[in-house]
Design a protein around this motif. Structure first.
Motif, PDB file in Angstrom:
ATOM      1  N   VAL A 307       0.818  -1.218   0.000  1.00  0.00           N
ATOM      2  CA  VAL A 307       0.000   0.000   0.000  1.00  0.00           C
ATOM      3  C   VAL A 307       0.851   1.268   0.000  1.00  0.00           C
ATOM      4  O   VAL A 307       0.629   2.164  -0.835  1.00  0.00           O
ATOM      5  N   LEU A 310       2.311   1.783  -3.470  1.00  0.00           N
ATOM      6  CA  LEU A 310       1.344   2.252  -4.457  1.00  0.00           C
ATOM      7  C   LEU A 310       0.953   3.710  -4.216  1.00  0.00           C
ATOM      8  O   LEU A 310       0.774   4.482  -5.169  1.00  0.00           O
ATOM      9  N   LYS A 311       0.824   4.096  -2.933  1.00  0.00           N
ATOM     10  CA  LYS A 311       0.373   5.452  -2.618  1.00  0.00           C
ATOM     11  C   LYS A 311       1.430   6.504  -2.931  1.00  0.00           C
ATOM     12  O   LYS A 311       1.101   7.691  -3.052  1.00  0.00           O
ATOM     13  N   ASN A 316      -5.582   7.641  -3.608  1.00  0.00           N
ATOM     14  CA  ASN A 316      -6.418   6.522  -3.166  1.00  0.00           C
ATOM     15  C   ASN A 316      -7.333   5.996  -4.264  1.00  0.00           C
ATOM     16  O   ASN A 316      -7.505   4.787  -4.430  1.00  0.00           O
ATOM     17  N   GLN A 318      -6.958   6.111  -7.529  1.00  0.00           N
ATOM     18  CA  GLN A 318      -6.195   5.418  -8.559  1.00  0.00           C
ATOM     19  C   GLN A 318      -5.738   4.036  -8.087  1.00  0.00           C
ATOM     20  O   GLN A 318      -5.761   3.069  -8.851  1.00  0.00           O
ATOM     21  N   VAL A 319      -5.350   3.960  -6.818  1.00  0.00           N
ATOM     22  CA  VAL A 319      -4.949   2.663  -6.257  1.00  0.00           C
ATOM     23  C   VAL A 319      -6.115   1.681  -6.297  1.00  0.00           C
ATOM     24  O   VAL A 319      -5.958   0.510  -6.672  1.00  0.00           O
ATOM     25  N   SER A 323      -6.148  -1.818  -8.580  1.00  0.00           N
ATOM     26  CA  SER A 323      -6.245  -3.140  -7.954  1.00  0.00           C
ATOM     27  C   SER A 323      -7.465  -3.908  -8.455  1.00  0.00           C
ATOM     28  O   SER A 323      -7.409  -5.125  -8.661  1.00  0.00           O
ATOM     29  N   PHE A 362      -3.220  -7.485  -3.005  1.00  0.00           N
ATOM     30  CA  PHE A 362      -4.017  -6.276  -2.892  1.00  0.00           C
ATOM     31  C   PHE A 362      -5.009  -6.346  -1.731  1.00  0.00           C
ATOM     32  O   PHE A 362      -5.916  -5.523  -1.651  1.00  0.00           O
ATOM     33  N   VAL A 365      -5.094  -3.204   0.222  1.00  0.00           N
ATOM     34  CA  VAL A 365      -5.780  -2.121  -0.489  1.00  0.00           C
ATOM     35  C   VAL A 365      -7.258  -2.124  -0.111  1.00  0.00           C
ATOM     36  O   VAL A 365      -7.848  -1.089   0.208  1.00  0.00           O
ATOM     37  N   ILE A 369      -7.645   1.380   1.998  1.00  0.00           N
ATOM     38  CA  ILE A 369      -7.989   2.504   1.122  1.00  0.00           C
ATOM     39  C   ILE A 369      -9.444   2.961   1.268  1.00  0.00           C
ATOM     40  O   ILE A 369      -9.703   4.166   1.428  1.00  0.00           O
TER      41      ILE A 369
END
Length: 505
Positions: A307, A310-311, A316, A318-319, A323, A362, A365, A369
């Motif tokens: 996480v 990715l961040k 948030n 887009q993540v 996923s 993920f 996520v 998120i």
């Protein structure tokens, strides 16, 4: 504006990175969620299997019940959130509920899992059993909501520092993934042992005993959230009307987009309903699910390191989209590869392991998120209107979680009949046809992919990106600093007036 809270904390811009929530409190918050999830994960993972195969109620009746009570949650959760936002006590507006709910929820969990013990010999279409199912599940859902909404609201009110919130949410999700999975590790081999006929213990007895254990242990841990965790965000002293919370929901566009996205993608979790049937009826062993899930469990723990990675590259929204698309492609590929190997346990097991291992990258996520995005909408509404609505906003988090779970379980349970699933007759296991096994595999993979992709469409209109939230938090820091200074000046003025009155007296 005069404000009061059980705990207050200044949030000057230069102190934005100050840590308000220590390691101990962060850890306790996680342990409390782990205790809560012991009963929740056990119930949600085996809900369909318990009512259909253990309580022996017809799939159609179970599907209807889950659907009806899922609709009730659309009223129940926001109503609870509005009550929370009206609450004003010296302990805060969230913690009082966390003090009160653990014991009643433990009792409700025991009663729900004890249902089959009270109706031994009753037919699958027994009205008594169906009524008991409705009442026990309704009570459990309501009590769970009373505890769950303020618990997650606490993640947004325990600190003005977003890093504190992320740590709290990460702790809660990580520890719950460990403690919440324990009941499943126990019941899976028990199912195999009971079905093998090598023990005198019945499935109703096994579920009743485990329901008692997870209730006592789980709710004992959950009670720590009210005892040991604190609220630190200043709250207005004015008493909002009950409908104010609903009005805030209507005007919170980012939150409404999150709700719509979850409603549209509610069937994306349907694979959870079919995984027990995949292991039991396709692979022939419930315990095999534990073995095949080990690599994914390890990857799931490591996913909490994914996480932050990715961040750094995406916000948030887009993540979340990335996923969802990635896993949809993975599910589609696994479906077409595995379709020709349903009769080959070794190959299909390998496909499931690969899918589960990559899929679990993920997991964090999903755990972190969405909760952070709800917290962002709370800050957004405070920035926009001057009011914080943790209760209403996080009632949406619990609502969408239960709604998506209810809809996927309801549809999945009803789909058992559509794919020709045959339930046990007089305790004897029924071997499912190949068409039924293909249907189970399709719902576990390709249909999950399709349903989940539908849910990301509304996020096209979600505007709370990283840049916007940076401005929102900076403005809130300045407001809170000014508010704290005003409160301090008013308190000092009041003290001086009191001293002067004493001298004059």
């Amino acid at each position: 504006m005069v404000c009061q809270m059980a705990e207050t904390a200044q949030a000057a811009p230069e102190k934005r990175q100050k840590r308000y929530v220590g390691v101990k409190e962060t850890l306790i918050y996680g342990i409390a969620n782990g205790g809560q999830c012991m009963s929740y994960t056990f119930l949600s993972s085996y809900l369909t299997y318990f009512f259909v195969n253990v309580f022996n109620i017809e799939p159609g009746a179970v599907a209807t019940m889950i659907f009806v009570l899922g609709i009730w949650d659309t009223i129940n959760d926001p109503l609870m959130g509005s009550f929370i936002d009206k609450t004003r006590t010296r302990y805060g507006k969230l913690r009082p509920y966390l003090f009160l709910v653990p014991i009643p929820l433990a009792v409700a969990t025991v009663m729900l899992f004890s249902g089959p013990m009270f109706f031994v010999g009753e037919p699958s279409n027994s009205i008594k059993k169906i009524v008991y199912m409705y009442i026990s599940y309704l009570i459990w859902e309501m009590l769970y909501t009373i505890g769950d909404v303020p618990f997650w609201g606490l993640s947004a009110s325990n600190s003005p520092n977003p890093l504190d919130r992320s740590r709290s949410i990460g702790s809660a999700r990580f520890i719950s993934s460990i403690l919440g999975g324990i009941p499943g590790l126990v019941i899976a081999p028990v199912i195999d042992i009971v079905q093998s006929g090598t023990t005198s213990i019945t499935l109703p007895q096994a579920f009743a005993v485990l329901g008692l254990v997870v209730s006592v242990v789980g709710m004992g841990l959950f009670s720590l959230s009210g005892i040991c965790c604190k609220e630190r965000i200043l709250q207005p002293m004015d008493d909002p009307q009950l409908l104010d919370g609903f009005k805030s929901l209507i005007h919170n566009k980012p939150l409404l987009i999150i709700v719509l996205a979850n409603v549209l993608g509610c069937l994306g979790g349907i694979w959870n309903t079919f995984q027990n049937y995949l292991y039991i009826d396709v692979l022939g062993s419930a315990s095999l699910g534990i073995i095949l899930g080990i690599p994914g469990a390890v990857t799931g723990f490591l996913s909490y390191a994914v996480v932050p990675f990715l961040k750094k590259r995406m916000d948030n929204k887009q993540v979340l989209i990335f996923s969802t698309v990635f896993r949809a492609i993975l599910n589609a590929v696994c479906f077409f590869i595995g379709l020709g190997f349903l009769h080959n346990t070794a190959v299909l097991s390998l496909i499931i392991v690969v899918r589960g291992t990559i899929y679990a990258l993920f997991n964090a996520v999903d755990m972190i998120i969405p909760t952070e995005m709800i917290g962002d909408t709370v800050d957004y509404m405070e920035w926009k209107s001057g009011k914080r609505n943790e209760g209403m906003s996080f009632s949406v988090l619990t609502f969408v979680g239960k709604f998506t779970g209810s809809m996927s379980k309801s549809f999945g349970t009803a789909a058992l009949t559509l794919i020709g699933y045959q339930t046990a007759v007089n305790g004897q296991i029924v071997v499912q046809t190949m068409d039924t096994q293909r249907g189970i595999w399709a719902f576990f993979t390709i249909l999950t992919a399709i349903f989940s992709l539908i849910g990301i469409i509304p996020y096209i209109f979600y505007k709370l990106d990283g840049k916007t939230m940076k401005k929102v938090r900076a403005d809130l820091d300045e407001r809170r600093e000014q508010l704290t200074e005003e409160v301090t000046e008013m308190a000092a003025a009041g003290q001086n007036d009191g001293q002067e009155a004493e001298r004059n007296g």
